[in-house]
Write a protein that holds these residues in place. Sequence first.
Motif, PDB file in Angstrom:
ATOM      1  N   HIS A  60       0.644  -1.148   0.016  1.00  8.14           N
ATOM      2  CA  HIS A  60      -0.059   0.006   0.009  1.00  8.14           C
ATOM      3  C   HIS A  60       0.939   1.187  -0.031  1.00  8.14           C
ATOM      4  O   HIS A  60       1.595   1.731   1.060  1.00  8.14           O
ATOM      5  CB  HIS A  60      -0.984   0.196   1.248  1.00  8.14           C
ATOM      6  CG  HIS A  60      -1.705  -1.099   1.269  1.00  8.14           C
ATOM      7  ND1 HIS A  60      -3.213  -1.180   1.107  1.00  8.14           N
ATOM      8  CD2 HIS A  60      -1.398  -2.516   1.513  1.00  8.14           C
ATOM      9  CE1 HIS A  60      -3.899  -2.434   1.300  1.00  8.14           C
ATOM     10  NE2 HIS A  60      -2.727  -3.012   1.430  1.00  8.14           N
ATOM     11  N   GLU A  67      -3.785   6.564  -1.617  1.00  3.47           N
ATOM     12  CA  GLU A  67      -3.495   5.297  -1.542  1.00  3.47           C
ATOM     13  C   GLU A  67      -3.621   4.764  -2.740  1.00  3.47           C
ATOM     14  O   GLU A  67      -4.567   4.890  -3.573  1.00  3.47           O
ATOM     15  CB  GLU A  67      -4.236   4.607  -0.469  1.00  3.47           C
ATOM     16  CG  GLU A  67      -3.658   3.254  -0.147  1.00  3.47           C
ATOM     17  CD  GLU A  67      -4.334   2.423   0.644  1.00  3.47           C
ATOM     18  OE1 GLU A  67      -3.888   1.639   1.721  1.00  3.47           O
ATOM     19  OE2 GLU A  67      -5.700   2.375   0.814  1.00  3.47           O
ATOM     20  N   ILE A  69      -2.829   0.568  -4.073  1.00  6.68           N
ATOM     21  CA  ILE A  69      -2.515  -0.847  -3.965  1.00  6.68           C
ATOM     22  C   ILE A  69      -1.612  -1.147  -4.999  1.00  6.68           C
ATOM     23  O   ILE A  69      -2.167  -1.315  -6.296  1.00  6.68           O
ATOM     24  CB  ILE A  69      -3.546  -1.603  -3.772  1.00  6.68           C
ATOM     25  CG1 ILE A  69      -4.370  -1.119  -2.496  1.00  6.68           C
ATOM     26  CG2 ILE A  69      -3.118  -2.994  -3.441  1.00  6.68           C
ATOM     27  CD1 ILE A  69      -5.807  -1.633  -2.234  1.00  6.68           C
TER      28      ILE A  69
END
Length: 284
Positions: A60, A67, A69
């Motif tokens: 992350h 954010e 991933i």
Amino acid sequence: MYTNNAYLNNTTMDIKDKSKPLIVTSCGTYHLFTRPKLPTWRPRGRRDFQLLYIASGKAHFHFSQKEEIVTAGHIVLYRPKEPQKYEYYGEDQTEVYWVHFTGNDVTNILRYYGFTKGKHVYYCGKRLEYQNHFKTMIQELQMCREHYDEILEMHLREIFIMTHRHFQTSSKTGNSQIAEDMDSATLYFNEHYNQEINIEKYAQSHNMSTSWFIRNFKKYTGFTPLQYILSIRIYNAEALLKNNIYNITEVASIVGYDNPLYFSRTFKKLKGISPSEYRNSIES
């Protein structure tokens, strides 16, 4: 958690060194199994460059307070003074390799290999070669044997080259997954070229239609699968014919032909001369 790290001069401090074009200052790996979380937060970044390769699981990252991933097969690049915030979670079974580097020509080197300024995440494919390069760098930096700094630079540059190749081949197919599938096929053909390979069965075993596979393989390599396998056979036959260790029949068998006469006809069709004539021309 498994970790294995190495640091230049045994210091964990970030280093800015302009004495050479490219200098590896530290590298390592983390693999989370049970530890719930491993966070990193450097609001002012570092003075050097950092490259991270996600080998398995996911990580992350936070870029501009958002954010993202990042999954396996991706590389993340941080430049000097860029804020660094990311976390690994045990439940994701994250395995990551990282390297810090500096030098007086790093910006130009990265640009040359396709790392554009302002971009952090790049898909480069899931290949064991990446991990092997990182493992070698870790060992070299831990041992510090003669010429270790040159070996470190060489392996880092090879990572750059492999990544750039993936950028280029992905642009040919327009799809990173297709490029990865074709890479796997070429690797398989190189390892099994002297065996009987059924293209239709290979495609089916990898959930691809035969026509789709042949079309994309040719787009990716410039050859059909059969042409590619044939080229590997003849290339290796040439290498074997350059010495007298094996006779023509043995050469034919080694590169995958049970019938030496058929091998000779195929060789002559592609090279313009027979295997024996080729060997005689080398000797003369």
